[in-house]
Each structure stands twice: as C-alpha cells, then as structure tokens.
Design an enzyme around this catalytic site. Structure first.
Site, PDB file in Angstrom:
ATOM      1  N   ARG A   7       0.869  -1.126   0.017  1.00 38.04           N
ATOM      2  CA  ARG A   7       0.183  -0.171   0.323  1.00 38.04           C
ATOM      3  C   ARG A   7       0.652   1.308  -0.351  1.00 38.04           C
ATOM      4  O   ARG A   7       1.754   1.241   0.710  1.00 38.04           O
ATOM      5  CB  ARG A   7      -1.330  -0.150   0.992  1.00 38.04           C
ATOM      6  CG  ARG A   7      -1.521   1.327   1.498  1.00 38.04           C
ATOM      7  CD  ARG A   7      -3.013   1.197   2.505  1.00 38.04           C
ATOM      8  NE  ARG A   7      -3.472   1.994   2.748  1.00 38.04           N
ATOM      9  CZ  ARG A   7      -3.659   3.169   3.950  1.00 38.04           C
ATOM     10  NH1 ARG A   7      -4.054   1.830   4.584  1.00 38.04           N
ATOM     11  NH2 ARG A   7      -4.776   3.906   4.089  1.00 38.04           N
ATOM     12  N   HIS A   8       0.198   2.010  -1.096  1.00 39.31           N
ATOM     13  CA  HIS A   8       1.260   3.715  -0.580  1.00 39.31           C
ATOM     14  C   HIS A   8       1.583   4.040   0.722  1.00 39.31           C
ATOM     15  O   HIS A   8       0.780   3.630   1.622  1.00 39.31           O
ATOM     16  CB  HIS A   8       0.493   4.951  -1.415  1.00 39.31           C
ATOM     17  CG  HIS A   8      -0.765   4.733  -0.503  1.00 39.31           C
ATOM     18  ND1 HIS A   8      -1.015   5.582  -0.089  1.00 39.31           N
ATOM     19  CD2 HIS A   8      -2.101   4.675  -0.616  1.00 39.31           C
ATOM     20  CE1 HIS A   8      -2.195   5.605  -0.068  1.00 39.31           C
ATOM     21  NE2 HIS A   8      -2.764   5.205  -0.517  1.00 39.31           N
ATOM     22  N   GLN A  20      -9.726   8.801   1.589  1.00 45.96           N
ATOM     23  CA  GLN A  20      -9.420   9.761  -0.133  1.00 45.96           C
ATOM     24  C   GLN A  20     -10.045   8.345  -1.256  1.00 45.96           C
ATOM     25  O   GLN A  20     -10.832   9.323  -2.388  1.00 45.96           O
ATOM     26  CB  GLN A  20      -8.196   8.906  -0.116  1.00 45.96           C
ATOM     27  CG  GLN A  20      -6.867   9.379   1.420  1.00 45.96           C
ATOM     28  CD  GLN A  20      -6.290   8.502   1.340  1.00 45.96           C
ATOM     29  OE1 GLN A  20      -5.342   9.931   0.246  1.00 45.96           O
ATOM     30  NE2 GLN A  20      -5.953   7.981   1.699  1.00 45.96           N
ATOM     31  N   GLU A  80      -7.800   3.416  -6.678  1.00 42.43           N
ATOM     32  CA  GLU A  80      -8.790   3.008  -5.722  1.00 42.43           C
ATOM     33  C   GLU A  80      -9.920   2.835  -5.940  1.00 42.43           C
ATOM     34  O   GLU A  80     -10.567   3.314  -6.535  1.00 42.43           O
ATOM     35  CB  GLU A  80      -8.223   4.033  -4.302  1.00 42.43           C
ATOM     36  CG  GLU A  80      -9.051   4.039  -3.178  1.00 42.43           C
ATOM     37  CD  GLU A  80      -8.518   2.466  -2.696  1.00 42.43           C
ATOM     38  OE1 GLU A  80      -9.137   1.644  -2.860  1.00 42.43           O
ATOM     39  OE2 GLU A  80      -8.465   2.879  -1.313  1.00 42.43           O
TER      40      GLU A  80
END
Length: 177
Positions: A7-8, A20, A80
């Site tokens: 994950r970022h 987000q 996402e």
C-alpha cells in the site's frame, strides 16, 4: 508467479482519518521517508515487474521504493475503489462495515459495489498470471485494492465480511499464485 503487494505511503487524508477513494492526494513527508526506507528490501526481492495504480500517491510510492530503478507499468484497474459521496469525509465505521459486506454488495452514497471491485481485481490477477507466470511482480496500490487481491487469491469468507484483514501503509505482503 510470486506477487508482492504494498500500500502507498501515508497521506494527509490518512492522518486526518478521511476517506480518500479515487481522489488524488500526496504523500506526507513521513510517507516519503518510510517509502525510501523500503528501498533496500525491495531491491533484495529481485522484482521483475512493477505495476502501480495511476493515482499519484501510489505512483510516487512505487518510484520511491524502487529508487527509480524499475520501469513502472500503470494499470487503471488498480485505481482505488470509488467511495462516491463518502470521499473527503471522516471514516464512518458503520458505513465501512456495509461497504465491505460481500453479500450486501451495497452502493450506498454511490460507492463502487464490492462485487464490482472484486471482479476487476480478479481479472487483473488473471492477466498478471498469464503475462508473468514465472516472474516476481510488485503491485503498488491502495487498501481496498490490496484487500480485494487478498480475497481474490484466498477466497471470500463465508460470512462475506471483507474487513477481517488490516492493510497498513508500506507493508509488503507476499503471495504465491
């Protein structure tokens, strides 16, 4: 195929507890530094292929953890999950449970249905397997995408609850598929 997913790094929205979704956001300084700290580990994995979400926070993370030494393939299917009208608002635990109930498959607040998300991620995994069967693939994406990858590989739980796993920022998860 060996599949590594990450994950970022941390974003301001993560810090503020905001949803987000597919809204663009930047990494915090902490997120950038923690991503750089993964460079040595990522290099030791001898990754053949790097695939990223097109969203800036994932793409920037991919560049940082690979120290700009790998070509990065952008795949739109890794964007996402669209959280619709919930994006930019504080995380609502009650709604989150509904959003991740595979059997309920709700689109409350115009959220992308979880079964639609699972379909696109299952298709992505099959494409990766067909193209890179004997390779080591690193995917840099988002919590919803990595959760979907996990359940696409391991199966949907009988109760349909897809919130059983945590997806922290910058933790590499490995699958053999």
């Amino acid at each position: 195929m060996k599949l590594y997913v990450v994950r970022h790094g941390q974003t301001d929205q993560n810090v503020l507890g905001l949803v987000q979704g597919d809204t663009e956001s930047d990494l915090t300084e902490k997120g950038r530094e923690e991503a750089k700290a993964l460079q040595e580990l990522v290099e030791s994995l001898n990754i053949d292929v790097v695939v990223s979400s097109p969203l800036r926070r994932a793409l920037d993370t991919a560049k940082l953890i690979t120290n700009n030494k790998k070509e990065i393939i952008i795949d739109e299917r890794l964007i996402e999950r669209d959280f619709g009208l919930s994006e930019g608002k504080p995380v609502d635990e009650e709604l989150t449970v509904k959003y991740w109930d595979f059997s309920l498959n709700t689109d409350i607040n115009q959220v992308e249905k979880v079964q639609d998300l699972m379909f696109r991620i299952t298709e992505f995994i099959e494409d990766m397997r067909n193209k890179y069967d004997d390779k080591k693939v690193l995917v840099v994406a988002h919590s919803a995408i990595l959760r979907a990858i996990h359940y696409a590989i391991n199966g949907i739980p009988e109760d349909g609850d897809l919130l059983k796993i945590e997806i922290p920022n910058l933790r590499i998860i490995e699958y053999e598929i």
